[in-house]
Design an enzyme around this catalytic site. Structure first.
Site, PDB file in Angstrom:
ATOM      1  N   GLU A  93       1.118  -1.253   0.006  1.00  0.00           N
ATOM      2  CA  GLU A  93      -0.185   0.098   0.060  1.00  0.00           C
ATOM      3  C   GLU A  93       0.718   1.440  -0.024  1.00  0.00           C
ATOM      4  O   GLU A  93       0.543   2.463   0.491  1.00  0.00           O
ATOM      5  CB  GLU A  93      -0.743   0.093   1.201  1.00  0.00           C
ATOM      6  CG  GLU A  93      -0.183  -0.081   2.569  1.00  0.00           C
ATOM      7  CD  GLU A  93       0.124  -1.313   2.961  1.00  0.00           C
ATOM      8  OE1 GLU A  93       0.205  -1.416   4.366  1.00  0.00           O
ATOM      9  OE2 GLU A  93       0.080  -2.533   2.256  1.00  0.00           O
ATOM     10  N   HIS A 152      -8.149  -3.866  -1.179  1.00  0.00           N
ATOM     11  CA  HIS A 152      -7.465  -3.893   0.109  1.00  0.00           C
ATOM     12  C   HIS A 152      -6.591  -2.874   0.326  1.00  0.00           C
ATOM     13  O   HIS A 152      -6.579  -2.270   1.142  1.00  0.00           O
ATOM     14  CB  HIS A 152      -6.792  -5.387   0.157  1.00  0.00           C
ATOM     15  CG  HIS A 152      -6.039  -5.517   1.463  1.00  0.00           C
ATOM     16  ND1 HIS A 152      -6.583  -6.245   2.593  1.00  0.00           N
ATOM     17  CD2 HIS A 152      -4.836  -5.421   1.782  1.00  0.00           C
ATOM     18  CE1 HIS A 152      -5.770  -6.244   3.757  1.00  0.00           C
ATOM     19  NE2 HIS A 152      -4.657  -5.790   2.824  1.00  0.00           N
ATOM     20  N   GLU A 153      -5.682  -2.674  -0.942  1.00  0.00           N
ATOM     21  CA  GLU A 153      -4.709  -1.549  -0.862  1.00  0.00           C
ATOM     22  C   GLU A 153      -5.093  -0.340  -0.852  1.00  0.00           C
ATOM     23  O   GLU A 153      -4.731   0.694   0.059  1.00  0.00           O
ATOM     24  CB  GLU A 153      -3.768  -2.006  -1.899  1.00  0.00           C
ATOM     25  CG  GLU A 153      -3.356  -3.373  -2.143  1.00  0.00           C
ATOM     26  CD  GLU A 153      -2.611  -3.695  -0.888  1.00  0.00           C
ATOM     27  OE1 GLU A 153      -1.963  -3.135  -0.212  1.00  0.00           O
ATOM     28  OE2 GLU A 153      -2.510  -5.082  -1.005  1.00  0.00           O
ATOM     29  N   HIS A 169      -6.156   0.625   2.730  1.00  0.00           N
ATOM     30  CA  HIS A 169      -4.793   0.993   3.670  1.00  0.00           C
ATOM     31  C   HIS A 169      -4.606   2.379   3.579  1.00  0.00           C
ATOM     32  O   HIS A 169      -3.963   3.010   4.589  1.00  0.00           O
ATOM     33  CB  HIS A 169      -3.851   0.075   3.057  1.00  0.00           C
ATOM     34  CG  HIS A 169      -3.376  -1.429   3.775  1.00  0.00           C
ATOM     35  ND1 HIS A 169      -3.377  -1.202   5.148  1.00  0.00           N
ATOM     36  CD2 HIS A 169      -3.270  -2.354   3.171  1.00  0.00           C
ATOM     37  CE1 HIS A 169      -3.045  -2.677   5.328  1.00  0.00           C
ATOM     38  NE2 HIS A 169      -2.932  -3.106   4.229  1.00  0.00           N
ATOM     39  N   GLU A 189      -4.133  -4.338   9.394  1.00  0.00           N
ATOM     40  CA  GLU A 189      -4.484  -5.521   8.541  1.00  0.00           C
ATOM     41  C   GLU A 189      -5.948  -5.881   8.989  1.00  0.00           C
ATOM     42  O   GLU A 189      -6.757  -6.006   7.877  1.00  0.00           O
ATOM     43  CB  GLU A 189      -3.465  -6.436   8.549  1.00  0.00           C
ATOM     44  CG  GLU A 189      -2.242  -6.106   7.935  1.00  0.00           C
ATOM     45  CD  GLU A 189      -2.278  -5.638   6.595  1.00  0.00           C
ATOM     46  OE1 GLU A 189      -3.322  -5.690   5.825  1.00  0.00           O
ATOM     47  OE2 GLU A 189      -1.255  -5.290   6.092  1.00  0.00           O
ATOM     48  N   ASP A 201       9.041 -10.194  10.208  1.00  0.00           N
ATOM     49  CA  ASP A 201       8.715 -10.943   8.769  1.00  0.00           C
ATOM     50  C   ASP A 201       8.254 -12.481   9.305  1.00  0.00           C
ATOM     51  O   ASP A 201       7.587 -13.369   8.510  1.00  0.00           O
ATOM     52  CB  ASP A 201       9.690 -11.033   8.029  1.00  0.00           C
ATOM     53  CG  ASP A 201       9.971  -9.807   7.075  1.00  0.00           C
ATOM     54  OD1 ASP A 201       8.935  -9.119   6.859  1.00  0.00           O
ATOM     55  OD2 ASP A 201      10.935  -9.417   6.793  1.00  0.00           O
ATOM     56  N   TYR A 205      -4.488 -10.242   9.872  1.00  0.00           N
ATOM     57  CA  TYR A 205      -5.736 -10.070   8.885  1.00  0.00           C
ATOM     58  C   TYR A 205      -6.892 -10.396   9.214  1.00  0.00           C
ATOM     59  O   TYR A 205      -8.104  -9.920   9.182  1.00  0.00           O
ATOM     60  CB  TYR A 205      -5.358 -10.532   7.526  1.00  0.00           C
ATOM     61  CG  TYR A 205      -4.063 -10.087   7.020  1.00  0.00           C
ATOM     62  CD1 TYR A 205      -4.140  -9.223   5.798  1.00  0.00           C
ATOM     63  CD2 TYR A 205      -2.663 -10.439   7.454  1.00  0.00           C
ATOM     64  CE1 TYR A 205      -2.878  -8.599   5.129  1.00  0.00           C
ATOM     65  CE2 TYR A 205      -1.696  -9.883   6.847  1.00  0.00           C
ATOM     66  CZ  TYR A 205      -1.748  -9.017   5.693  1.00  0.00           C
ATOM     67  OH  TYR A 205      -0.639  -8.556   5.153  1.00  0.00           O
TER      68      TYR A 205
END
Length: 612
Positions: free
Chosen positions: A271, A295-296, A299, A318, A375, A383
């Site tokens: 995003e 979705h993006e 954001h 998220e 990560d 999410y």
């Protein structure tokens, strides 16, 4: 509240603006130049500003007001967070409220985890090299010295020099271009981001790019070989953007462009403000996978405008974004579409919990990340567990007509700010104080939702209308014996959308593995192996590998090689590794392909394959 994933002293002094002057060097695979940081001191008697770095070469630091060098110390590396850069502040910039400008001259490493350098052969056009960045979660520090924590928001400007005829883009407004006065074989591109944002949203790309207008504030960019296909695929972007504005308020970032990256991009989308990155695996030809763009877009409010204070509170970004994304789908395509998406999300969450283990604390909605690379904690948990909590609360307070005004007020209250889960919860309970006084929230088990591993304590009742046909067909296949497969026909999938076909396969993945006869019959009737929708292909290949069907091995190895989206690559590699006959070939494929993979993807897949 200190950020456990940052080595900077962002509580003692904060960066408010960064000016970059960078040269993109494809021969050495480095960015070199300078970052000038505006620093504001937040406490009394602060002698140093400490910045996050990873694998940067620091050539010098100076006070821009005097041009005098400043003492600095690049400390030892603290895995996995990099090396703190300690810079002595000027004597007149050590008191609370004082401000100064610090210029750091530096160079990135060819191995920078934020940057992927592609050879011409790795691009669609095969003529020019390509560079793109991915700074989330903590990779910005390998691209520039900064306070690499989402709790610190900055504006930024940039001058970027690239060789002709390449184009540079950034997560900022484009402000023109001119021949580079230092080298006439290069072009200097100018950028300005006036809206304060965290450093993980700084993004850069350089390549042989073209654009097509989608609407007055939206372009799509890619290599020329794909640009018209991309423009067709994402033609509904402006409609999604307007729908999000109706829900959440004005879009503050000006331009909303899409960049379709080469296949090695590790995510479905990223995003970056003004320039969302998306994977070419969305190019299904029928716009059936364009929901990732929703979705993006979401954001732009939930994440970019209102931001989690640290990565332990990633669900605030998220979970809200998935919630809004599905709201957009519901408004554009009907409430049943939103419900259908929620059902699929529950299955994704279940798979993540099973992969991590039901007692793994990384499946807490608010995990502890002390000493943990974010990560390594990445999954669908923030999410989908986050979405489920918000959906549960919406139903609890009386539905969308009660909850959507709260959502808009939440954005209005916290825009341009960062917050943690306790601040979010306090705001929620204050907004619904009438309902709290009536005891409506007494049934919410906050500890189970926020600080307990595994699946959520409540599974909402979703509308199954669009999923019922998928469930019925799934049950027929899972209950059929190899002797009565003649009951199926190609007409079974008639009238099913791509999303329903995906759901059918996803449900089969929750059942016991099918026999090889089942798989071969399904392929004969439904032509699954020939389907180019990446979501369908991904689940079909997983189904085949679970059945230990050798016909799935080579197509699966091809899929993990020709694209690098971690949503597909990691589960397929794990499945292939578990198929004993395919394990040796899988390990060999990974070793051969590893140099061409994004560094984040390669690192995580190596762990999945038990390679050090």
């Amino acid at each position: 509240m200190a950020d456990p994933c940052s080595l900077s002293n962002s509580q003692a002094c904060k960066t408010t603006n960064i000016s970059l002057h960078l040269v993109v060097d494809f021969d050495k695979k480095v960015l070199r130049g300078s970052a000038t940081l505006d620093v504001e001191v937040l406490e009394e008697r602060v002698e140093h500003v400490v910045l996050d770095t990873r694998d940067l070469t620091i050539h010098g630091v100076e006070d821009t007001s005097t041009g005098q060098p400043l003492q600095f110390l690049l400390k030892d590396q603290v895995a996995p967070f990099g090396s703190p850069l300690q810079i002595s502040l000027p004597a007149n910039c050590q008191a609370k409220g004082s401000k100064c400008q610090v210029k750091v001259s530096y160079e990135t490493a060819p191995s920078s985890s934020a940057l992927q350098w592609l050879s011409p052969q790795q691009t669609a056009g095969k003529q020019h090299p390509y560079l793109f960045s991915q700074c989330q979660a903590i990779h910005a520090r390998s691209m520039l010295p900064c306070q690499d924590t989402p709790s610190t928001k900055i504006t930024y400007q940039a001058l970027v020099s690239v060789p002709k005829p390449l184009v540079a883009l950034m997560s900022a407004q484009r402000c023109g271009e001119e021949p580079d006065p230092a080298d006439q074989t290069r072009t200097l591109y100018k950028f300005d981001q006036k809206v304060a944002m965290p450093t993980y949203l700084i993004a850069i790309v350089a390549g042989a790019l073209e654009s097509r207008d989608i609407d007055h504030r939206t372009k799509v960019w890619s290599e020329k070989e794909l640009v018209d296909k991309c423009a067709h695929e994402f033609a509904e972007t402006e409609t999604m953007l307007k729908t999000a504005e109706d829900l959440l308020g004005p879009y503050v970032w000006g331009q909303y462009d899409l960049l379709v990256l080469p296949p090695s991009f590790p995510y479905g989308g990223m995003e970056n403000p003004c320039l969302t990155f998306v994977t070419p695996t969305l190019l299904a030809g029928d716009r059936s996978l364009a929901s990732v763009v929703a979705h993006e877009i979401s954001h732009s409010w939930t994440g970019n405008l209102v931001t989690n204070k640290t990565w332990e509170h990633f669900w605030l970004n998220e979970g809200h974004t998935v919630f809004v994304e599905r709201k957009i789908a519901g408004r554009m395509h009907g409430e049943q579409t939103r419900q259908f998406g929620a059902l699929g999300g529950w299955k994704d969450l279940y798979h993540s919990v099973q992969t991590f283990g039901e007692t793994n604390r990384l499946t807490d909605l608010v995990p502890r990340l002390e000493g943990v690379d974010p990560d390594d904690a990445f999954s669908s948990v923030p999410y989908e567990k986050g979405f489920t909590l918000l959906y549960y609360l919406e139903e609890l307070v009386g539905g969308p007509e009660k909850f959507e005004p709260f959502l808009r007020k939440y954005i209005e209250t916290f825009k341009y700010k960062c917050l943690d889960t306790e601040e979010w919860k306090a705001f929620l309970l204050d907004y619904f104080k009438k309902e709290v006084s009536e005891g409506l929230f007494d049934k919410v088990d906050w500890k189970a939702w926020l600080h307990t591993p595994g699946m959520p304590p409540v599974k909402p009742s979703y509308d199954t209308t669009l999923a019922d046909a998928c469930s019925a067909l799934c049950q027929r296949w899972s209950q059929a014996t190899p002797d009565n497969l003649d009951q199926f026909s190609a007409q079974d999938l008639e009238g099913m959308s791509p999303g329903q076909k995906t759901e059918f396969l996803a449900q089969l993945l929750l059942e016991a593995p099918l026999s090889i006869q089942h798989i071969e019959k399904m392929d004969q009737l439904y032509g699954m192996s020939a389907n180019n929708n990446s979501e369908i292909k991904f689940r079909w290949l997983r189904l085949g590998i679970r059945a230990q069907w050798e016909g799935a091995v080579d197509p699966a190895l091809e899929m993990v090689t020709v694209q690098g989206r971690m949503k597909f690559v990691r589960p397929l590699y794990r499945d292939l590794y578990g198929f004993e006959k395919a394990r040796e070939k899988t390990l060999e494929t990974f070793k051969q392909n590893r140099p061409f993979m994004h560094s984040t993807t390669a690192s995580l897949v190596a762990k999945d394959l038990h390679i050090q």
